[in-house]
Design a protein around this motif. Structure first.
Motif, PDB file in Angstrom:
ATOM      1  N   ALA A  32       0.825  -1.203   0.000  1.00 47.32           N
ATOM      2  CA  ALA A  32       0.000   0.000   0.000  1.00 47.32           C
ATOM      3  C   ALA A  32       0.861   1.256   0.000  1.00 47.32           C
ATOM      4  O   ALA A  32       0.508   2.259  -0.637  1.00 47.32           O
ATOM      5  CB  ALA A  32      -0.924   0.001   1.215  1.00 47.32           C
ATOM      6  N   HIS A  33       1.987   1.217   0.696  1.00 52.12           N
ATOM      7  CA  HIS A  33       2.896   2.365   0.770  1.00 52.12           C
ATOM      8  C   HIS A  33       3.458   2.711  -0.608  1.00 52.12           C
ATOM      9  O   HIS A  33       3.340   3.844  -1.080  1.00 52.12           O
ATOM     10  CB  HIS A  33       4.041   2.047   1.736  1.00 52.12           C
ATOM     11  N   VAL A  48       3.380  11.105   5.306  1.00 54.77           N
ATOM     12  CA  VAL A  48       1.964  10.953   4.966  1.00 54.77           C
ATOM     13  C   VAL A  48       1.715   9.599   4.320  1.00 54.77           C
ATOM     14  O   VAL A  48       0.718   8.917   4.615  1.00 54.77           O
ATOM     15  CB  VAL A  48       1.507  12.105   4.041  1.00 54.77           C
ATOM     16  N   THR A  49       2.631   9.179   3.442  1.00 54.27           N
ATOM     17  CA  THR A  49       2.482   7.880   2.788  1.00 54.27           C
ATOM     18  C   THR A  49       2.531   6.748   3.809  1.00 54.27           C
ATOM     19  O   THR A  49       1.749   5.789   3.726  1.00 54.27           O
ATOM     20  CB  THR A  49       3.575   7.699   1.718  1.00 54.27           C
ATOM     21  N   SER A  50       3.417   6.857   4.795  1.00 55.04           N
ATOM     22  CA  SER A  50       3.501   5.829   5.843  1.00 55.04           C
ATOM     23  C   SER A  50       2.234   5.802   6.692  1.00 55.04           C
ATOM     24  O   SER A  50       1.796   4.733   7.131  1.00 55.04           O
ATOM     25  CB  SER A  50       4.724   6.083   6.727  1.00 55.04           C
ATOM     26  N   TYR A  51       1.658   6.962   6.941  1.00 53.48           N
ATOM     27  CA  TYR A  51       0.395   7.017   7.688  1.00 53.48           C
ATOM     28  C   TYR A  51      -0.703   6.306   6.915  1.00 53.48           C
ATOM     29  O   TYR A  51      -1.424   5.449   7.460  1.00 53.48           O
ATOM     30  CB  TYR A  51       0.021   8.477   7.948  1.00 53.48           C
ATOM     31  N   TYR A  52      -0.817   6.599   5.633  1.00 50.70           N
ATOM     32  CA  TYR A  52      -1.900   6.018   4.854  1.00 50.70           C
ATOM     33  C   TYR A  52      -1.662   4.552   4.506  1.00 50.70           C
ATOM     34  O   TYR A  52      -2.623   3.820   4.245  1.00 50.70           O
ATOM     35  CB  TYR A  52      -2.122   6.831   3.572  1.00 50.70           C
ATOM     36  N   ASP A  53      -0.422   4.100   4.490  1.00 49.16           N
ATOM     37  CA  ASP A  53      -0.216   2.684   4.130  1.00 49.16           C
ATOM     38  C   ASP A  53      -0.818   1.751   5.176  1.00 49.16           C
ATOM     39  O   ASP A  53      -1.049   0.568   4.902  1.00 49.16           O
ATOM     40  CB  ASP A  53       1.256   2.372   3.840  1.00 49.16           C
ATOM     41  N   GLU A  54      -1.098   2.275   6.377  1.00 43.73           N
ATOM     42  CA  GLU A  54      -1.783   1.481   7.389  1.00 43.73           C
ATOM     43  C   GLU A  54      -3.276   1.811   7.471  1.00 43.73           C
ATOM     44  O   GLU A  54      -4.068   1.001   7.957  1.00 43.73           O
ATOM     45  CB  GLU A  54      -1.106   1.688   8.742  1.00 43.73           C
ATOM     46  N   ILE A  55      -3.650   2.980   6.994  1.00 43.77           N
ATOM     47  CA  ILE A  55      -5.059   3.366   6.974  1.00 43.77           C
ATOM     48  C   ILE A  55      -5.812   2.661   5.849  1.00 43.77           C
ATOM     49  O   ILE A  55      -6.962   2.224   6.025  1.00 43.77           O
ATOM     50  CB  ILE A  55      -5.188   4.898   6.835  1.00 43.77           C
ATOM     51  N   PHE A  56      -5.187   2.512   4.691  1.00 46.43           N
ATOM     52  CA  PHE A  56      -5.903   1.938   3.550  1.00 46.43           C
ATOM     53  C   PHE A  56      -6.327   0.482   3.765  1.00 46.43           C
ATOM     54  O   PHE A  56      -7.468   0.119   3.446  1.00 46.43           O
ATOM     55  CB  PHE A  56      -5.082   2.077   2.270  1.00 46.43           C
ATOM     56  N   PRO A  57      -5.481  -0.414   4.294  1.00 43.44           N
ATOM     57  CA  PRO A  57      -5.984  -1.767   4.581  1.00 43.44           C
ATOM     58  C   PRO A  57      -7.117  -1.763   5.604  1.00 43.44           C
ATOM     59  O   PRO A  57      -7.993  -2.632   5.561  1.00 43.44           O
ATOM     60  CB  PRO A  57      -4.743  -2.497   5.107  1.00 43.44           C
ATOM     61  N   LEU A  58      -7.099  -0.793   6.511  1.00 44.27           N
ATOM     62  CA  LEU A  58      -8.204  -0.651   7.461  1.00 44.27           C
ATOM     63  C   LEU A  58      -9.480  -0.254   6.727  1.00 44.27           C
ATOM     64  O   LEU A  58     -10.543  -0.852   6.938  1.00 44.27           O
ATOM     65  CB  LEU A  58      -7.849   0.397   8.513  1.00 44.27           C
ATOM     66  N   ARG A  59      -9.385   0.735   5.850  1.00 50.35           N
ATOM     67  CA  ARG A  59     -10.556   1.153   5.081  1.00 50.35           C
ATOM     68  C   ARG A  59     -11.043   0.051   4.159  1.00 50.35           C
ATOM     69  O   ARG A  59     -12.245  -0.054   3.883  1.00 50.35           O
ATOM     70  CB  ARG A  59     -10.221   2.406   4.262  1.00 50.35           C
ATOM     71  N   ALA A  60     -10.110  -0.764   3.687  1.00 55.33           N
ATOM     72  CA  ALA A  60     -10.474  -1.889   2.819  1.00 55.33           C
ATOM     73  C   ALA A  60     -11.013  -3.070   3.610  1.00 55.33           C
ATOM     74  O   ALA A  60     -11.357  -4.107   3.023  1.00 55.33           O
ATOM     75  CB  ALA A  60      -9.266  -2.318   1.991  1.00 55.33           C
ATOM     76  N   GLU A  61     -11.056  -2.937   4.940  1.00 54.73           N
ATOM     77  CA  GLU A  61     -11.566  -3.962   5.862  1.00 54.73           C
ATOM     78  C   GLU A  61     -10.756  -5.250   5.794  1.00 54.73           C
ATOM     79  O   GLU A  61     -11.269  -6.350   5.988  1.00 54.73           O
ATOM     80  CB  GLU A  61     -13.052  -4.238   5.595  1.00 54.73           C
ATOM     81  N   ILE A  62      -9.473  -5.099   5.526  1.00 57.44           N
ATOM     82  CA  ILE A  62      -8.567  -6.248   5.545  1.00 57.44           C
ATOM     83  C   ILE A  62      -8.178  -6.565   6.993  1.00 57.44           C
ATOM     84  O   ILE A  62      -8.028  -7.718   7.372  1.00 57.44           O
ATOM     85  CB  ILE A  62      -7.333  -5.976   4.675  1.00 57.44           C
ATOM     86  N   TYR A  63      -7.976  -5.524   7.786  1.00 56.90           N
ATOM     87  CA  TYR A  63      -7.859  -5.707   9.230  1.00 56.90           C
ATOM     88  C   TYR A  63      -8.711  -4.643   9.916  1.00 56.90           C
ATOM     89  O   TYR A  63      -9.284  -3.767   9.251  1.00 56.90           O
ATOM     90  CB  TYR A  63      -6.411  -5.688   9.719  1.00 56.90           C
ATOM     91  N   ASP A  64      -8.814  -4.728  11.253  1.00 61.05           N
ATOM     92  CA  ASP A  64      -9.751  -3.866  11.963  1.00 61.05           C
ATOM     93  C   ASP A  64      -9.032  -2.766  12.740  1.00 61.05           C
ATOM     94  O   ASP A  64      -7.795  -2.676  12.738  1.00 61.05           O
ATOM     95  CB  ASP A  64     -10.643  -4.691  12.887  1.00 61.05           C
TER      96      ASP A  64
END
Length: 583
Positions: free
Chosen positions: A263-264, A300-316
């Motif tokens: 994602a990053h 910012v990219t490092s912040y979102y690389d963990e937010i996107f799998p959350l938004r994709a509901e891959i993890y909670d």
């Protein structure tokens, strides 16, 4: 016909890890051609001296041409009149990283910056590369367009050429489509990755990131995956290279880490490759290219690389907060956070981040790590100021709509004003504290506003000495000594071989237990070797310090705070609070 610079890359000496490169040029009217090799590659901010791997240089026209090397990465060739000029050289390629080149009997991989000489002044002309595979069954994967000539690929200019990696061999190729755009997954190396799990997750991440910007800005994208024993990633305009340990893909946490890496690097196709400051608009491949914005480009990219799998509901949300707590732990246990401001970390990356030493933990902070946490707090600040109407998402969309989608860079000096225009108010105090000073990040304030709390993990029975050890050839070596710690005040130093604390032998494995046995406030001798000389020092063990942090839901959070949390991290926050009314 317009001028085109042509290369041929062959690999007959794969066992010696040598790429053979031939470069075909038209003669210059001045009778002299200058050739240079980049000293760095975009996305990896260190002068790597790629020319150190170049050997067997020769130049010919109708016959041998006179040439000389005039600088570490510069050659001058006397062309002696008309006729094409052929430059031949070989590149030693035995470094398997995302930023270099690697050739052996199993495959060939290269980043253009480590392989291709260029002609200063002709970077904007088309460049073509013809690949001569080692064996007939070897295929070629690259984001560059294939010409009508077999194995020949065309770049519009030199920048595109070195921004387009090549993978050559019998690697696995998996094509897939997302949002009507074609993608290729090119895989070298065996691993325990479950592709039936990864491919749907990859497609989900692509679609989730695209949603932020309203679509995908390319026709085709390539994911190069190398599975070996290392870790890394490097972004390119229409591709990325991912390097990951081959046996660390089964357990959820390690698999999720690979998704975060994916994602990053994919997010960089927007943030860095298309949304970029003017300080990174045109590359000078001969020297460092300075910018104060890496905290934003990478943080910012490092912040979102963990937010996107959350938004994709891959993890909670629980997993995300565990990751967040881990980053807070790393920052708060780095003494250098109190020495180096974040903007300075961005500017000094060329001499610090990629060149750590035993004192780095005391003198510097990573713009990836602190930049990620500042980006998180910036997101929360914008959400608070706008009462949930806007977020960091809106900053990125504005940068994309006003600059990235138009093919232009944003003025680095305007970045903070652009962020303020989205927030709707001045953020001068936020930027002064968190970008330009070494003030501690106010995690308590921001987390509390979202119904969370930061909990320090302290072992009251473990006194503080302030050293980190490593085992080396059966010896216990002090790796570094923390600034201001009891160990530093007593005179212990990195490189010392630790022998005993008090009357007891110490090893890397039992070090923490020995300290716990002594207790806070104990005054004890420490025995060690320094350059083979037996020495001792007296140390007073200090009170315990936090060794880690967790981020937890507050039982007393208000409905407003819980709604902010849900708006930020999504519906899975219910697993944290147990409050079904948030749904």
């Amino acid at each position: 016909m317009p001028l085109t610079i042509r290369y041929q890359v062959s690999m007959d000496d794969a066992h010696a890890h040598l790429f053979a490169v031939e470069m075909l040029l038209e003669p210059d009217s001045t009778g002299r051609i200058t050739l240079q090799m980049p000293v760095w590659t975009p996305g990896s901010y260190l002068v790597r001296e790629y020319s150190r791997h170049l050997q067997d240089f020769e130049a010919t026209g109708e016959g041998p041409l006179h040439w000389q090397k005039v600088a570490k990465q510069t050659w001058e060739v006397e062309t002696a009149g008309g006729g094409p000029v052929r430059i031949r050289y070989r590149i030693y390629a035995n470094e398997l990283t995302v930023r270099t080149s690697h050739l052996d009997s199993t495959h060939g991989y290269f980043n253009g910056a480590s392989l291709f000489l260029y002609v200063p002044g002709l970077e904007s002309v088309p460049h073509e590369v013809t690949i001569v595979p080692l064996r007939p069954d070897w295929r070629v994967t690259t984001p560059l367009a294939l010409t009508e000539t077999p194995y020949t690929y065309r770049a519009a200019n030199y920048d595109e050429l070195i921004d387009s990696p090549f993978e050559i061999g019998t690697h696995q190729v998996i094509p897939f489509t997302v949002l009507g755009k074609s993608h290729t997954l090119a895989i070298w190396g065996k691993s325990n990755l479950d592709y039936n799990r990864y491919l749907p997750d990859l497609e989900n991440i692509i679609a989730t990131e695209a949603k932020l910007f309203g679509g995908l800005p390319y026709d085709h994208y390539v994911f190069f995956c190398h599975f070996a024993d290392s870790y890394g990633g490097l972004e390119h305009h229409n591709s990325t290279t991912l390097l990951y340990p081959r046996f660390e893909l089964k357990a959820d946490e390690k698999y999720f880490k690979f998704l975060n890496l994916t994602a990053h690097e994919f997010f960089h196709l927007w943030n860095v490759k298309r949304i970029r400051p003017d300080t990174l608009d045109r590359f000078d491949y001969t020297q460092e290219n300075y910018t104060r914005s890496l905290w934003f480009m990478e943080g910012v990219t490092s912040y979102y690389d963990e937010i996107f799998p959350l938004r994709a509901e891959i993890y909670d949300a629980a997993h995300y907060l565990k990751l967040l707590a881990g980053h807070i732990t790393r920052l708060q246990t780095t003494p250098g956070r109190l020495v180096q401001p974040l903007e300075e970390s961005s500017f000094d990356t060329w001499i610090k981040l990629y060149r750590p030493n035993e004192n780095s933990v005391n003198s510097q902070v990573s713009y990836y790590l602190k930049g990620q946490l500042v980006s998180c707090l910036l997101d929360l600040e914008i959400r608070l100021l706008s009462e949930g109407e806007r977020s960091l998402d809106d900053v990125l969309r504005k940068l994309w709509n006003d600059y990235g989608s138009q093919g232009i860079s944003f003025p680095e000096s305007d970045l903070l004003a652009i962020i303020e225009s989205v927030a709707g108010t001045s953020l001068a105090d936020f930027f002064d504290r968190y970008l330009r000073s070494t003030d501690e990040l106010d995690f308590d304030h921001y987390l509390a506003s979202f119904g969370l709390k930061l909990v320090a993990q302290i072992d009251s029975e473990a006194p503080y000495l302030g050293i980190r050890t490593q085992e080396k050839e059966g010896r216990t070596i002090i790796q570094n000594v923390e600034l201001g710690s009891p160990a530093q005040q007593a005179g212990l130093s990195s490189g010392d071989e630790l022998l005993a604390i008090g009357i007891w032998k110490v090893t890397h494995g039992n070090f923490k237990d020995r300290l716990a046995d002594l207790g806070v406030g104990a005054v004890v001798p420490v025995t060690f070797f320094r350059r083979e000389e037996l020495m001792s020092a007296t140390v007073k063990l200090a009170s315990s310090v936090p060794t880690g942090f967790t981020v937890e839901a507050r039982d007393d959070a208000t409905p407003v705070e819980r709604e902010r949390l849900r708006s930020w991290l999504g519906e899975s926050v219910v697993s944290l609070t147990g409050d079904k009314s948030n749904r």
